[in-house]
Design a protein around this motif. Structure first.
Motif: not given
Ligand code: ASC
Length: 153
Positions: A114-118
């Motif tokens: 989720i952090a990387e896709t943000a």
């Protein structure tokens, strides 16, 4: 100013709807949960693959398409997790038992994605392919990290 506050308010409301919907998703049957999460991963993988083709030079870089795909990937990354409910370890699935045996580690892998896709979505908006390349590689790392531990071959 009032308009800006309204827009910010709307943004917060929409985020809350997406997040609460993602966490509250209910499924009638285990096979529905499996189908749901596989569908989300299929859309996420297809959209991510589109970005991959651009950063690998297989198709021309289209900043608008890349930005849209990155935003879809960001939203998709939040959705599959409630569908790994108890009792959905059997059936048409590659999900490993480790998902339910190591929930803390599984949650960490979700949060990482989720952090990387943000960051991917942010990179998509800069319109610079170099930014996209970096974020694409980091996101692919988060996909792989989770697959290595939690998805059977
Ligand atoms: C993709 C895709 C994945 C990941 C993974 C990264 O494009 O569909 O599942 O990247 O292969 O290692």
């Amino acid at each position: 100013m009032k308009k800006m506050i309204k827009i910010i308010g709307l943004g917060l409301w929409l985020s809350a709807v997406v997040l609460s919907n993602a966490s509250a998703q209910q499924f009638g049957k285990p096979e529905d949960a499996i189908k749901y999460r596989k569908s989300v991963f299929f859309v996420m993988g297809t959209q991510f693959g589109q970005i991959g083709s651009m950063v690998q030079g297989k198709v021309p870089y289209d900043p608008k398409v890349a930005a849209e795909s990155a935003s879809v990937v960001e939203v998709m990354s939040k959705l599959p997790w409630p569908a790994f409910a108890e009792g959905t370890d059997k059936g048409e699935t590659k999900a490993k038992g480790e998902i339910w045996m190591e929930p803390g580690k599984f949650k960490e892998a979700q949060d990482k994605l989720i952090a990387e896709t943000a960051k991917l979505a942010t990179a998509g908006k800069t319109g610079k392919i170099e930014d996209l390349k970096t974020a694409f590689a980091a996101t692919a790392g988060a996909c792989k990290n989770c697959h290595d531990s939690f998805r059977s071959k």
